[in-house]
Design a protein around this motif. Structure first.
Motif, PDB file in Angstrom:
ATOM      1  N   THR A  84       0.810  -1.219   0.000  1.00 40.28           N
ATOM      2  CA  THR A  84       0.000   0.000   0.000  1.00 40.28           C
ATOM      3  C   THR A  84       0.845   1.271   0.000  1.00 40.28           C
ATOM      4  N   SER A  85       2.109   1.207   0.424  1.00 38.73           N
ATOM      5  CA  SER A  85       2.955   2.414   0.401  1.00 38.73           C
ATOM      6  C   SER A  85       3.290   2.835  -1.021  1.00 38.73           C
ATOM      7  N   ASP A  86       3.172   1.924  -1.980  1.00 41.74           N
ATOM      8  CA  ASP A  86       3.460   2.268  -3.375  1.00 41.74           C
ATOM      9  C   ASP A  86       2.355   3.111  -4.006  1.00 41.74           C
ATOM     10  N   PHE A  87       1.280   3.378  -3.238  1.00 39.08           N
ATOM     11  CA  PHE A  87       0.180   4.200  -3.730  1.00 39.08           C
ATOM     12  C   PHE A  87       0.172   5.589  -3.076  1.00 39.08           C
ATOM     13  N   TYR A  88       1.191   5.903  -2.274  1.00 38.40           N
ATOM     14  CA  TYR A  88       1.213   7.188  -1.578  1.00 38.40           C
ATOM     15  C   TYR A  88       1.395   8.346  -2.556  1.00 38.40           C
ATOM     16  N   ASN A  89       0.756   9.479  -2.232  1.00 34.89           N
ATOM     17  CA  ASN A  89       1.062  10.699  -2.966  1.00 34.89           C
ATOM     18  C   ASN A  89       2.332  11.318  -2.377  1.00 34.89           C
ATOM     19  N   GLU A  90       2.746  12.480  -2.910  1.00 34.89           N
ATOM     20  CA  GLU A  90       4.039  13.038  -2.512  1.00 34.89           C
ATOM     21  C   GLU A  90       4.097  13.380  -1.024  1.00 34.89           C
ATOM     22  N   LYS A  91       3.035  13.968  -0.489  1.00 32.29           N
ATOM     23  CA  LYS A  91       3.035  14.329   0.935  1.00 32.29           C
ATOM     24  C   LYS A  91       3.098  13.082   1.812  1.00 32.29           C
ATOM     25  N   GLU A  92       2.282  12.088   1.465  1.00 34.80           N
ATOM     26  CA  GLU A  92       2.278  10.845   2.249  1.00 34.80           C
ATOM     27  C   GLU A  92       3.628  10.139   2.152  1.00 34.80           C
ATOM     28  N   LEU A  93       4.223  10.190   0.968  1.00 32.14           N
ATOM     29  CA  LEU A  93       5.502   9.516   0.765  1.00 32.14           C
ATOM     30  C   LEU A  93       6.597  10.168   1.620  1.00 32.14           C
ATOM     31  N   GLY A  94       6.547  11.497   1.739  1.00 30.06           N
ATOM     32  CA  GLY A  94       7.540  12.197   2.557  1.00 30.06           C
ATOM     33  C   GLY A  94       7.476  11.742   4.011  1.00 30.06           C
ATOM     34  N   ILE A  95       6.269  11.650   4.548  1.00 28.01           N
ATOM     35  CA  ILE A  95       6.119  11.202   5.934  1.00 28.01           C
ATOM     36  C   ILE A  95       6.518   9.722   6.049  1.00 28.01           C
ATOM     37  N   HIS A  96       6.190   8.936   5.034  1.00 27.56           N
ATOM     38  CA  HIS A  96       6.558   7.513   5.021  1.00 27.56           C
ATOM     39  C   HIS A  96       8.069   7.349   5.139  1.00 27.56           C
ATOM     40  N   HIS A  97       8.832   8.152   4.393  1.00 26.92           N
ATOM     41  CA  HIS A  97      10.297   8.068   4.464  1.00 26.92           C
ATOM     42  C   HIS A  97      10.799   8.456   5.852  1.00 26.92           C
ATOM     43  N   ARG A  98      10.194   9.476   6.437  1.00 25.53           N
ATOM     44  CA  ARG A  98      10.609   9.901   7.777  1.00 25.53           C
ATOM     45  C   ARG A  98      10.283   8.824   8.805  1.00 25.53           C
ATOM     46  N   LEU A  99       9.127   8.172   8.639  1.00 24.73           N
ATOM     47  CA  LEU A  99       8.777   7.064   9.530  1.00 24.73           C
ATOM     48  C   LEU A  99       9.796   5.929   9.431  1.00 24.73           C
ATOM     49  N   ASN A 100      10.192   5.596   8.212  1.00 22.81           N
ATOM     50  CA  ASN A 100      11.158   4.518   8.031  1.00 22.81           C
ATOM     51  C   ASN A 100      12.483   4.836   8.703  1.00 22.81           C
ATOM     52  N   ARG A 101      12.926   6.101   8.602  1.00 28.05           N
ATOM     53  CA  ARG A 101      14.168   6.487   9.270  1.00 28.05           C
ATOM     54  C   ARG A 101      14.033   6.342  10.786  1.00 28.05           C
ATOM     55  N   CYS A 102      12.860   6.709  11.300  1.00 26.20           N
ATOM     56  CA  CYS A 102      12.620   6.575  12.745  1.00 26.20           C
ATOM     57  C   CYS A 102      12.639   5.098  13.166  1.00 26.20           C
ATOM     58  N   TYR A 103      12.042   4.247  12.342  1.00 27.87           N
ATOM     59  CA  TYR A 103      12.037   2.817  12.666  1.00 27.87           C
ATOM     60  C   TYR A 103      13.463   2.259  12.692  1.00 27.87           C
ATOM     61  N   LEU A 104      14.285   2.658  11.704  1.00 28.56           N
ATOM     62  CA  LEU A 104      15.667   2.188  11.666  1.00 28.56           C
ATOM     63  C   LEU A 104      16.445   2.657  12.892  1.00 28.56           C
TER      64      LEU A 104
END
Length: 863
Positions: A17-37
């Motif tokens: 489902t992350s492959d359907f994100y728009n640009e704003k959602e994708l930006g937060i998704h990347h920040r979330l992934n960095r936080c998880y790491l």
């Protein structure tokens, strides 16, 4: 005989489902992934020993901060999801190599015209992480590459992994009539709808890996009612509301043909699983035409053979040339057709397909017991366990010294009908065992065998085979109209020709959670062999065995065990054990809409994890304080959880029962999970004297010494098409580069086994190498000479996975038909007689040795 091939594959995209994100959602998704790491690295630091207190406090504070950060980011991305009003688009960067998966050929791929070994965008699998996005794309569809996609189906297995299959709307419109055999969502809804998840699962039948059933004639098939009777049995009845367990005698309603039909042996010699639109199950060869003729000879006035189908139409099985009898339980959407004639008309009009999968084996090899079946034999002695493990221990010890053992553990056996190219090469040229690559594989296999044996995978005299009902009884029921047929098997009897000399069998089935050892008398005689013509396990209509093993006969298999040690232990442990019985829920029907599809899927996603229940049951079996009632409750919950995807119902534990279950399941996992599930010492209990835990000390882990004397002489040039061509630096450099990069190409073989996705990655490596030189035979010759002669590499997986077909072709050209290896010295020679097994020199030595032994025996006798 129908050969089932799983070699045909097609490639599709599998996204999330992350492959359907728009640009704003994708930006937060990347920040979330960095936080998880960052959080994972902090957690790893926190587990280090001898960490200073100040450092620990600092890490704990950082964890609090990052968790708060993750929480806020999740809230923000969910708020963005809610704001989305657009039909979502699958981003083009989702069409990347890492998202390509291989799926086997099926009715769906054949209907859509997807060619084997090609990449298709017609269907896309989506895995759900955020349900908001899943709801968007199920309700509204999505766009990709200028095409609209809509939700299509999800099998029961896909539902458990939160995956849904989407299809191009235009493609579905073109082929829907064929895939649904003339039905439509509107027509199903007009008749009151259907249980959504059942509908998705039955529609997903077209996505099962199958071969096309050549020669299938639907006009030679009919559908009849199932054989249902009541079987008297003592059971432990569990009230799903109160969890009260009551031992009582009751008449259990059993559908003996649940998922099973018949086919004349003249059309098919072996049992097989079938897939048609809305139809699935097992077809077992049975001579119902002979049954009718014999009955008519006995009672000529009756003229048996007329039967009535589920719609009320009569057929004469012989006069109407019926070859296949399907049952109502196999025809999942029968009530949405007005007649079998209507289904047949649509089937032919829309060029529907019949598929075959999982045919009965030609050759049967000994199977392994599992920890689940062993752990329930709680009183097994050390002596019994030693006897049980003797063959497995011998195999582990002989891996380096016995050629036949080497070939067997590498899968070079008749029963393996899908040998990979390396196995095919070993079959043709066993001398390959002398190579260092073979020895590296054998070392890995030995480690795997030791680990599995210590986890309860013990080789015993047993085989997996289809479970079949007494079809003689079904013929009595169907043809003679006997509502209480006698059949050929009595209560407590089975028929399994695989073990015709074994009087008793332990019939097992996975999952094995309670004490599900069904020890039965094996009755194989001339009369029964006239009717039971397959190698399946035939069960009696007077026996509640289906309620002990919890099986259907739609393709379920039993592990049929003929090991005397297991049978004796099972008989002891089954004393005072009766079937568990409880009232299962029925699935409710509703209209098929996109909203209901989403609701049905997401409700099923939250239905629970049967793996956790199974692990909890293992904790109890392997604990010092074992409680059978708690295991009974967990078994009931497990079966409700399995059905939850369809029924959307699970019982709620009474408070006091919940407390008791939690008390017994608060332990860590059993010690042998170190080997069974790759757990760490921190995850498991200390070893105790439970049956499976004792295997750790019993199963040896010897160092391999390769001392087999009869492997013969290995000649690497036989792997080549001609004479050694000399080294070609461009080819070797490209091979070396890609071989090093393969770990970044999603190639991750487990235990030496390569997945279909790995094979696709190796195909890409092959194609890249062939861009250097398109002559595949020359490329293979160069690489063989380099790896086998110059580098003498012990790692050749990439070579065999990319070019194994060419190497096998070369071996077939060089190894003459009719040549064999001498059993004693391994020398290759031409066979001059059918029974020859040794070269002349070794034959003379063997004869001399036999003569010496005869003289020794004579002297001993004379003295």
């Amino acid at each position: 005989m129908i050969a089932i091939s799983l070699s045909k594959q097609v490639q599709i995209y599998s996204v999330d489902t992350s492959d359907f994100y728009n640009e704003k959602e994708l930006g937060i998704h990347h920040r979330l992934n960095r936080c998880y790491l960052f959080r994972n690295s902090l957690k790893k630091l926190r587990t280090k020993k001898d960490l200073p207190d100040a450092r620990s406090c600092k890490i704990d504070a950082s964890l609090l901060l990052v968790n708060e950060r993750i929480k806020r980011l999740k809230e923000r991305i969910v708020a963005l999801f809610a704001q989305n009003k657009e039909t979502r688009t699958l981003r083009e960067d989702a069409a990347r190599e890492g998202n390509i998966i291989s799926v086997f050929d099926s009715v769906l791929t054949r209907t859509l015209g997807i060619e084997a070994n090609t990449l298709s965008r017609d269907i896309i699998v989506v895995q759900a992480y955020y349900f908001h996005v899943l709801e968007d794309i199920i309700v509204n569809g999505f766009w990709f590459g200028g095409e609209k996609y809509i939700s299509f189906t999800a099998s029961a297995g896909q539902i458990r992994t939160k995956k849904t299959v989407f299809i191009k709307a235009q493609i579905l419109e073109q082929h829907q009539q064929s895939l649904m055999c003339g039905l439509s969502i509107g027509r199903i809804n007009a008749q009151g709808g259907i249980n959504i998840n059942k509908y998705l699962a039955y529609l997903a039948l077209c996505n099962s890996a199958t071969d096309e059933w050549d020669g299938f004639d639907i006009d030679r098939a009919i559908v009849v009612d199932d054989m249902r009777t009541e079987v008297a049995s003592v059971v432990d009845f569990i009230d799903e509301n109160t969890y009260e367990i009551t031992r009582q005698k009751m008449n259990i309603p059993i559908n003996h043909t649940d998922g099973c039909g018949m086919i004349l042996p003249g059309k098919q010699k072996k049992s097989m699983m079938i897939r048609l639109p809305w139809i699935k199950g097992l077809l077992v060869p049975f001579p119902f035409d002979k049954f009718i003729r014999e009955q008519n000879r006995r009672q000529p006035a009756q003229r048996y053979g007329t039967v009535t189908d589920i719609y009320g139409k009569q057929y004469h099985l012989i006069d109407d040339k019926i070859e296949i009898i399907l049952t109502k339980s196999q025809f999942k959407l029968w009530k949405y057709y007005s007649s079998w004639e209507e289904y047949k008309t649509y089937y032919k009009q829309y060029k529907c397909q019949a598929g075959v999968c999982n045919e009965e084996d030609e050759y049967f090899t000994d199977a392994n017991m599992s920890y689940q079946t062993l752990q329930t034999l709680t009183d097994m002695t050390d002596e019994e366990l030693n006897t049980l493990c003797s063959d497995t221990i011998s195999k582990i010890i002989r891996i380096g010294t016995d050629k036949n053992t080497m070939l067997k553990v590498l899968g070079v056996v008749k029963a393996n009908r899908n040998k990979n190219f390396f196995q095919q090469a070993l079959d043709i040229y066993p001398e390959l065992l002398n190579d260092t690559y073979s020895r590296e594989i054998l070392k890995d296999v030995k480690k795997k065998l030791v680990r599995e044996a210590r986890a309860g995978k013990i080789g015993v005299n047993s085989s997996y085979t289809f479970i079949c009902p007494d079809l003689y009884a079904f013929s009595e029921y169907l043809v003679l109209g006997r509502k209480a047929p006698a059949g050929l098997l009595q209560n407590g009897e089975v028929y399994c020709a695989l073990y015709k000399d074994q009087n008793k069998l332990d019939c097992l089935r996975s999952p094995h959670l309670y004490r599900e050892h069904a020890v039965r008398s094996n009755v194989v005689d001339k009369e029964k062999s006239r009717w039971f013509v397959t190698d399946g396990l035939y069960t009696s209509v007077h026996d509640p065995i289906s309620k002990i093993l919890m099986f259907d006969v739609d393709g379920d298999k039993s592990l049929v065990c003929a090991d005397d040690t297991i049978i004796r232990a099972a008989e002891r442990n089954m004393h005072d054990i009766v079937p568990l019985y409880y009232n299962m829920a029925n699935a409710e029907e509703e209209l098929i809409t996109n909203h209901n599809i989403y609701k049905g899927l997401t409700t099923a996603y939250t239905g629970g994890n049967i793996g956790i229940i199974s692990n909890n049951i293992s904790k109890i079996w392997n604990s010092e304080a074992m409680n059978l009632d708690v295991i009974k409750w967990l078994c009931m919950e497990n079966n409700f959880t399995i059905d939850y995807a369809k029924t959307l119902y699970k019982p709620v534990r009474p408070k006091e029962i919940d407390q008791m279950i939690r008390e017994y399941t608060k332990l860590k996992l059993p010690h042998f999970y170190l080997y069974a599930k790759d757990k760490t010492a921190q995850d498991v209990e200390k070893p105790n004297r439970s049956v499976v835990n004792r295997l750790e000390q019993l199963i040896p882990n010897p160092r391999l010494n390769f001392k087999a004397a009869n492997l013969g002489s290995f000649d690497y040039t036989l792997l080549m098409s001609g004479k050694p061509p000399g080294l070609n630096e461009a080819i070797i450099d490209k091979y070396t580069e890609l071989d090093r990069k393969k770990r970044f190409m999603s190639i991750a073989p487990k235990d030496g086994e390569t997945t279909s996705d790995d094979l696709q990655a190796y195909a890409r490596i092959r194609n890249e190498i062939l861009t250097i030189n398109e002559d595949k035979y020359f490329v293979v010759d160069v690489l063989v000479e380099y790896l086998y002669q110059h580098k003498k590499s012990s790692h050749k997986t990439t070579l065999w996975s990319c070019f194994g077909d060419i190497i096998v072709e070369n071996l077939r050209k060089h190894i003459k038909e009719g040549t064999i290896q001498c059993e004693l010295c391994g020398k290759r020679m031409e066979r001059v007689s059918r029974n020859q097994k040794m070269c002349p020199e070794c034959a003379v030595k063997a004869d001399r040795e036999k003569a010496k032994q005869r003289m020794r025996k004579k002297r001993q006798f004379d003295s």
